[in-house]
Design a protein around this motif. Structure first.
Motif, PDB file in Angstrom:
ATOM      1  N   GLU A  16      48.379  81.073 -53.037  1.00  0.00           N
ATOM      2  CA  GLU A  16      49.828  80.957 -53.227  1.00  0.00           C
ATOM      3  C   GLU A  16      50.380  82.367 -53.217  1.00  0.00           C
ATOM      4  O   GLU A  16      50.299  83.083 -54.224  1.00  0.00           O
ATOM      5  N   GLY A  17      50.919  82.772 -52.089  1.00  0.00           N
ATOM      6  CA  GLY A  17      51.392  84.149 -51.950  1.00  0.00           C
ATOM      7  C   GLY A  17      50.235  85.110 -52.098  1.00  0.00           C
ATOM      8  O   GLY A  17      49.238  85.003 -51.399  1.00  0.00           O
ATOM      9  N   ARG A  18      50.344  86.026 -53.034  1.00  0.00           N
ATOM     10  CA  ARG A  18      49.279  87.008 -53.255  1.00  0.00           C
ATOM     11  C   ARG A  18      48.226  86.543 -54.256  1.00  0.00           C
ATOM     12  O   ARG A  18      47.236  87.221 -54.478  1.00  0.00           O
ATOM     13  N   VAL A  19      48.454  85.369 -54.849  1.00  0.00           N
ATOM     14  CA  VAL A  19      47.538  84.870 -55.865  1.00  0.00           C
ATOM     15  C   VAL A  19      46.563  83.875 -55.239  1.00  0.00           C
ATOM     16  O   VAL A  19      46.948  82.981 -54.499  1.00  0.00           O
ATOM     17  N   ARG A  20      45.318  84.072 -55.563  1.00  0.00           N
ATOM     18  CA  ARG A  20      44.256  83.165 -55.099  1.00  0.00           C
ATOM     19  C   ARG A  20      43.813  82.343 -56.300  1.00  0.00           C
ATOM     20  O   ARG A  20      43.264  82.867 -57.272  1.00  0.00           O
ATOM     21  N   TRP A  21      44.076  81.023 -56.269  1.00  0.00           N
ATOM     22  CA  TRP A  21      43.718  80.116 -57.357  1.00  0.00           C
ATOM     23  C   TRP A  21      42.380  79.478 -57.056  1.00  0.00           C
ATOM     24  O   TRP A  21      42.120  79.016 -55.957  1.00  0.00           O
ATOM     25  N   ASN A  22      41.527  79.453 -58.065  1.00  0.00           N
ATOM     26  CA  ASN A  22      40.182  78.910 -57.935  1.00  0.00           C
ATOM     27  C   ASN A  22      40.069  77.644 -58.776  1.00  0.00           C
ATOM     28  O   ASN A  22      40.462  77.631 -59.939  1.00  0.00           O
ATOM     29  N   TYR A  23      39.531  76.606 -58.166  1.00  0.00           N
ATOM     30  CA  TYR A  23      39.362  75.310 -58.816  1.00  0.00           C
ATOM     31  C   TYR A  23      37.886  74.926 -58.747  1.00  0.00           C
ATOM     32  O   TYR A  23      37.225  75.174 -57.739  1.00  0.00           O
ATOM     33  N   ILE A  24      37.387  74.290 -59.789  1.00  0.00           N
ATOM     34  CA  ILE A  24      36.007  73.817 -59.750  1.00  0.00           C
ATOM     35  C   ILE A  24      35.943  72.553 -58.902  1.00  0.00           C
ATOM     36  O   ILE A  24      36.870  71.737 -58.901  1.00  0.00           O
ATOM     37  N   ASN A  25      34.883  72.426 -58.147  1.00  0.00           N
ATOM     38  CA  ASN A  25      34.596  71.213 -57.383  1.00  0.00           C
ATOM     39  C   ASN A  25      33.274  70.682 -57.929  1.00  0.00           C
ATOM     40  O   ASN A  25      32.204  71.114 -57.527  1.00  0.00           O
ATOM     41  N   ILE A  26      33.344  69.774 -58.862  1.00  0.00           N
ATOM     42  CA  ILE A  26      32.172  69.316 -59.592  1.00  0.00           C
ATOM     43  C   ILE A  26      31.331  68.323 -58.796  1.00  0.00           C
ATOM     44  O   ILE A  26      30.145  68.135 -59.091  1.00  0.00           O
ATOM     45  N   ASP A  66      32.105  77.496 -65.933  1.00  0.00           N
ATOM     46  CA  ASP A  66      32.545  77.061 -67.261  1.00  0.00           C
ATOM     47  C   ASP A  66      34.035  77.351 -67.457  1.00  0.00           C
ATOM     48  O   ASP A  66      34.775  76.517 -67.992  1.00  0.00           O
ATOM     49  N   ALA A  67      34.462  78.529 -67.039  1.00  0.00           N
ATOM     50  CA  ALA A  67      35.878  78.895 -67.177  1.00  0.00           C
ATOM     51  C   ALA A  67      36.761  77.973 -66.344  1.00  0.00           C
ATOM     52  O   ALA A  67      37.842  77.562 -66.787  1.00  0.00           O
ATOM     53  N   LEU A  68      36.293  77.623 -65.155  1.00  0.00           N
ATOM     54  CA  LEU A  68      37.083  76.753 -64.280  1.00  0.00           C
ATOM     55  C   LEU A  68      37.045  75.297 -64.725  1.00  0.00           C
ATOM     56  O   LEU A  68      37.907  74.509 -64.329  1.00  0.00           O
ATOM     57  N   SER A  69      36.072  74.933 -65.547  1.00  0.00           N
ATOM     58  CA  SER A  69      35.987  73.538 -65.985  1.00  0.00           C
ATOM     59  C   SER A  69      37.142  73.142 -66.899  1.00  0.00           C
ATOM     60  O   SER A  69      37.429  71.962 -67.048  1.00  0.00           O
ATOM     61  N   VAL A  70      37.819  74.134 -67.497  1.00  0.00           N
ATOM     62  CA  VAL A  70      38.969  73.829 -68.347  1.00  0.00           C
ATOM     63  C   VAL A  70      40.284  73.930 -67.587  1.00  0.00           C
ATOM     64  O   VAL A  70      41.328  73.601 -68.117  1.00  0.00           O
ATOM     65  N   GLY A  71      40.220  74.386 -66.334  1.00  0.00           N
ATOM     66  CA  GLY A  71      41.423  74.463 -65.514  1.00  0.00           C
ATOM     67  C   GLY A  71      41.324  75.580 -64.491  1.00  0.00           C
ATOM     68  O   GLY A  71      40.463  76.456 -64.605  1.00  0.00           O
ATOM     69  N   PRO A  72      42.200  75.542 -63.493  1.00  0.00           N
ATOM     70  CA  PRO A  72      42.161  76.569 -62.452  1.00  0.00           C
ATOM     71  C   PRO A  72      42.447  77.958 -63.024  1.00  0.00           C
ATOM     72  O   PRO A  72      43.159  78.095 -64.019  1.00  0.00           O
ATOM     73  N   LYS A  73      41.872  78.951 -62.383  1.00  0.00           N
ATOM     74  CA  LYS A  73      42.078  80.346 -62.781  1.00  0.00           C
ATOM     75  C   LYS A  73      42.352  81.169 -61.531  1.00  0.00           C
ATOM     76  O   LYS A  73      41.796  80.912 -60.465  1.00  0.00           O
ATOM     77  N   SER A  74      43.163  82.182 -61.710  1.00  0.00           N
ATOM     78  CA  SER A  74      43.368  83.117 -60.610  1.00  0.00           C
ATOM     79  C   SER A  74      42.125  83.981 -60.491  1.00  0.00           C
ATOM     80  O   SER A  74      41.332  84.111 -61.441  1.00  0.00           O
TER      81      SER A  74
END
Length: 111
Positions: A68-78, A26-34
């Motif tokens: 991206e560097g030390r940040v891991r970005w998570n995206y939903i794959n619906i 649900d959180a990722l459905s509004v956009g990517p999150k670290s």
């Protein structure tokens, strides 16, 4: 004898069976999150537990990860979830709708 073989749909259903994982989606459905932002959603459990939930979602192909560097970005794959729902669930929903329509027709003809 029929043998059972786990499919990717089984992994999807198992992944979304947990409320914490659905909250992550649900959180990722509004956009990517670290990953840190996702961990912050669950102050009551530790980082390691949240990472295990993320790993389960990723192994079911419901989350895509970009580093991206030390940040891991998570995206939903619906797409895998849509495929699972449009297969099994749609067949059963269509059956229920058909039964309701039949019942309505019977009720109307009895009047």
């Amino acid at each position: 004898m029929v043998t059972y073989k786990e499919t990717s749909n089984d992994q999807i259903w198992k992944a979304i069976s947990d409320g914490k994982r659905r909250t992550i989606l649900d959180a990722l459905s509004v956009g990517p999150k670290s990953t840190g932002e996702l961990v912050d959603l669950f102050p009551q459990i530790g980082r390691t537990a949240v990472l295990k939930h993320i790993d389960i979602l990723q192994s079911a192909d419901l989350i895509l990860v970009k580093r991206e560097g030390r940040v891991r970005w998570n995206y939903i794959n619906i797409q895998p979830l849509q495929a699972a729902c449009s297969g099994w669930m749609l067949r059963h929903i269509e059956g229920v709708v058909s039964s309701i329509e039949d019942l309505k027709t019977l009720a109307e003809h009895k009047e």
